[in-house]
Design a protein around this motif. Structure first.
Motif, PDB file in Angstrom:
ATOM      1  N   VAL A   1       0.905  -1.146   0.025  1.00 66.98           N
ATOM      2  CA  VAL A   1       0.130  -0.170   0.093  1.00 66.98           C
ATOM      3  C   VAL A   1       0.806   1.150  -0.031  1.00 66.98           C
ATOM      4  O   VAL A   1       0.517   2.346  -0.633  1.00 66.98           O
TER       5      VAL A   1
ATOM      6  N   TRP B   1       1.997   2.235  -3.740  1.00 65.85           N
ATOM      7  CA  TRP B   1       0.920   2.684  -4.988  1.00 65.85           C
ATOM      8  C   TRP B   1       1.415   3.740  -5.655  1.00 65.85           C
ATOM      9  O   TRP B   1       1.842   4.868  -4.845  1.00 65.85           O
TER      10      TRP B   1
ATOM     11  N   GLY C   1       1.939   9.276  -5.786  1.00 65.88           N
ATOM     12  CA  GLY C   1       1.517   8.172  -5.300  1.00 65.88           C
ATOM     13  C   GLY C   1       0.646   8.457  -3.688  1.00 65.88           C
ATOM     14  O   GLY C   1       1.142   9.428  -2.899  1.00 65.88           O
TER      15      GLY C   1
ATOM     16  N   PRO D   1      -5.346   4.104  -7.515  1.00 62.12           N
ATOM     17  CA  PRO D   1      -4.923   2.926  -8.316  1.00 62.12           C
ATOM     18  C   PRO D   1      -6.217   2.028  -8.163  1.00 62.12           C
ATOM     19  O   PRO D   1      -6.861   2.266  -7.239  1.00 62.12           O
TER      20      PRO D   1
ATOM     21  N   TRP E   1      -6.942   0.508  -4.827  1.00 65.07           N
ATOM     22  CA  TRP E   1      -7.731   1.303  -4.026  1.00 65.07           C
ATOM     23  C   TRP E   1      -9.065   0.913  -3.889  1.00 65.07           C
ATOM     24  O   TRP E   1      -9.736   0.689  -3.043  1.00 65.07           O
TER      25      TRP E   1
END
Length: 191
Positions: free
Chosen positions: A14, A17, A92, A176, A179
């Motif tokens: 995470v 990302w 990100g 992304p 998500w």
């Protein structure tokens, strides 16, 4: 209504990302822009407030205090940069708000000294990295930028979700695919 929220499996990656609809080059330019902002503000702050950027490489107590002061300002500036790039969907979501700033706090002083003077100081904070002072200094360097990031990104998200109503469209365009996989399968559990 349940006493606590339903379990959600958060992926291990995470913090890495990237926002979608950006090239690798575009993402690299966001990261390099943050590095450039950090080095420029760090160098400028040493020169403007302490009289010389040579304090980057000098091993004295005053130089260590100057570096800590400059690191705080450079980190705040770079977190402003990453907050703004977050708003336009570049970089990100966690990279911009957490990962990149922490990496720059840890590596920035050595990188700046290496870029400007071709050498690095032995100690950035004037003490051992294991000491309590180093931990307190690190927190003090990160806190102003973190508060600025919370204000900018939080304010941005509040405006797009609650004022303009464009939050879901921004989320769909920039967040992304992973998500969207985190979204709850049964939202009625929250009702």
């Amino acid at each position: 209504m349940p006493a606590h929220p339903p379990e959600v499996d958060v992926p291990d990656d995470v913090f890495f990302w990237r926002f979608k609809n950006q090239t690798r080059l575009g993402h690299a330019l966001v990261a390099l822009g943050g590095v450039a902002v950090w080095i420029a503000v760090y160098t400028y702050w040493l020169d403007a407030t302490w009289g010389t950027p040579q304090l980057m490489i000098v091993e004295t107590g005053e130089a260590a205090a100057a570096r800590r002061d400059a690191m705080r300002m450079a980190t705040t500036a770079c977190m402003a940069w990453f907050s703004l790039t977050f708003m336009v969907g570049k970089g990100g979501p966690f990279l911009n708000t957490v990962t990149y700033p922490i990496v720059l706090i840890v590596t920035g002083p050595w990188a700046a000294a290496l870029v400007v003077y071709g050498t690095t100081p032995g100690s950035i904070s004037g003490g051992s990295p294991i000491s309590a002072r180093f931990v307190v200094d690190g927190f003090a360097m990160f806190l102003p930028g973190a508060l600025l990031t919370i204000a900018l990104v939080g304010g941005f998200l509040l405006v797009i979700y609650f004022v303009t109503g464009t939050g879901p469209a921004w989320e769909e365009k920039h967040m992304p695919d992973a998500w969207h996989d985190l979204e709850l399968e049964n939202p009625e559990k929250w009702e």
